[in-house]
Design an enzyme around this catalytic site. Sequence first.
Site, PDB file in Angstrom:
ATOM      1  N   ASN A 191       0.840  -1.199   0.000  1.00 21.43           N
ATOM      2  CA  ASN A 191       0.000   0.000   0.000  1.00 21.43           C
ATOM      3  C   ASN A 191       0.875   1.250   0.000  1.00 21.43           C
ATOM      4  O   ASN A 191       2.075   1.187  -0.245  1.00 21.43           O
ATOM      5  CB  ASN A 191      -0.919  -0.016   1.227  1.00 21.43           C
ATOM      6  CG  ASN A 191      -0.138   0.100   2.527  1.00 21.43           C
ATOM      7  OD1 ASN A 191       0.948  -0.457   2.653  1.00 21.43           O
ATOM      8  ND2 ASN A 191      -0.679   0.818   3.489  1.00 21.43           N
ATOM      9  N   CYS A 193       1.987   2.955   2.450  1.00 22.02           N
ATOM     10  CA  CYS A 193       2.990   3.013   3.529  1.00 22.02           C
ATOM     11  C   CYS A 193       3.763   1.710   3.688  1.00 22.02           C
ATOM     12  O   CYS A 193       4.461   1.508   4.694  1.00 22.02           O
ATOM     13  CB  CYS A 193       2.313   3.392   4.849  1.00 22.02           C
ATOM     14  SG  CYS A 193       1.390   4.934   4.761  1.00 22.02           S
ATOM     15  N   GLU A 195       3.080  -1.382   4.534  1.00 24.12           N
ATOM     16  CA  GLU A 195       2.882  -2.391   5.578  1.00 24.12           C
ATOM     17  C   GLU A 195       1.768  -3.391   5.252  1.00 24.12           C
ATOM     18  O   GLU A 195       1.627  -4.399   5.937  1.00 24.12           O
ATOM     19  CB  GLU A 195       2.599  -1.734   6.944  1.00 24.12           C
ATOM     20  CG  GLU A 195       1.161  -1.311   7.205  1.00 24.12           C
ATOM     21  CD  GLU A 195       0.831   0.053   6.641  1.00 24.12           C
ATOM     22  OE1 GLU A 195      -0.170   0.658   7.047  1.00 24.12           O
ATOM     23  OE2 GLU A 195       1.580   0.527   5.769  1.00 24.12           O
TER      24      GLU A 195
END
Length: 582
Positions: A191, A193, A195
């Site tokens: 995604n 970020c 994670e």
Amino acid sequence: MLSKWAGGLGNDWTPVRALNSYIKGTNGKSQGVVPFLKVANDTAVAVNQGGKRKGAVCAYLETWHLDIEEFLELRKNTGDDRRRTHDMNTANWVPDLFMQRVFEDAEWTLFTPSETPDLHDLTGAEFAERYAHYEAIAKETDMLHKKVRAKDLWRKMLSMLFETGHPWITFKDVCNLRSPQQHVGVVHSSNLCTEITLNTSKDEIAVCNLGSINLVQHVQGGVLDREKLARTVKTAVRMLDNVIDINYYAVPQAKNSNLKHRPVGMGIMGFQDALYEMKLAYGSDEAVDFADESMEVISYYAIQTSSDLAIERGTYETFKGSLWDQGILPIDSLDIVAKSRPERMFEVDRTQRLDWDTLRAKVQKDGMRNSNVMAIAPTATISNICGVSQSIEPTFQNLYVKSNLSGEFTVINPYLVRALKDRGLWDSVMVNDLKHFEGSVQKISRIPEELKAIFATAFEVEPRWIVDAASRRQKWIDQAQSLNLYISGANGKKLDLTYKMAWLRGLKTTYYLRALGATSAEKSTINTGALNAVKPATVAAPVTAAVAPEVKAEAPAEEDFAQAAPVPMACSIDNPDCEACQ
């Protein structure tokens, strides 16, 4: 629509055919993936996140794509601006085979997905076998391809990462081989970020509901309170499962995916604060062991709670055939990766403390309510609300100025202030020294070595400690971690060693590379400095700091502050509940 409703996006662009690929319908040639990325970039700028934040997109591309070299340069400030994406994040989706070729100093072949369409969906040994097949074909035919030295491409990846901060480096095969849901599809990207590692397809847009445990609240008397942590995890996983049913979904594909697989992401914040409470240095074996122990407890009880919820509410729809169903827990999936890589290219500690055999049997018998249960998010906002360090990050600075709508506020590490007070070291000289060294304690001679180790800032911690701690956590996590890497004095050798280590240690993804600037700000509130026209004699140095032009000041000598008045005691800056400044 996802961006409009405040969603950050991670997109997989690998299937788009490369520059100069043959277009059968027109007998023409393709412009490649970059013009489409430019459109995505401008759309993200136009459609912001509900008027609250800028639109945020991260584009992922696999390392064998023929446009990868131009993709690496998307964030450069030079070149044709029509082939640049200044507002969009980018990430490399790197297969293990490429990393092996880098270690072996071998050749790497770039292909267009229009001629090698199945590479996109293959992972591990299957990918390696098919890739070698296409390399053999390319030797004998006029197939569109390009040969490069793997090390040269790797060097360019690291150079662009250092120069522009992008593309981030994320690893395709470990994300897929350890995914509990590999029976229903391929993880094609992470995604925004880095994670979340969930399946996406034409009919499914992966969504994960994130929650983060304030870890410092689970340290009592300098040790981890496992019972309290277990209670918190059990409550939090139930809450996250409830969110799936009551959430608003901007597009039907997101709702379809979330209700079908019910993934959640249990993470942590305040890891550095917990180390302060335990009087442990981030760069130490004890801190790495604590990262291992705390994540094992969270993993154990998150999985157990999801299995308990399966009894109450039923298993998620695609449980049958998953790794859970086969009795393979996240700690067990390490074996899958080890078997797919050459010997000595997977170095992960396998230490276990809890009764995993009992839990493994329970999961097979009772099922799971959620396809995924763990992910460590950046927590940039909620950690500020809670007043703790972000996520799993080391302290960025012990002293800094925070700006918001209410003004500018000087923030100092309260644990450091408390430790200095306990040793009788907190005085006006120390205040000036801390301001001069921008919160760093390493060059202040009267601070003991023990405190220098504990209060080392992010750039003073060797990156290997960050990677080692992340590796110990990753073995327990079924998704990934939003992991920033801090490297002072960054150069090619340091970047090469750090990112190779990240791959060898089994990390699934990395996030931003933080490099240290060469200059620092003039300190206008200390008693000496190149820009201070008048040297004050008896006026106390105020606690708030102003920022002057970037000129390096000379180190203050202690005798310069011998006659300084004491710091005003109107406000207790190490008391987070003090309301004097609000």
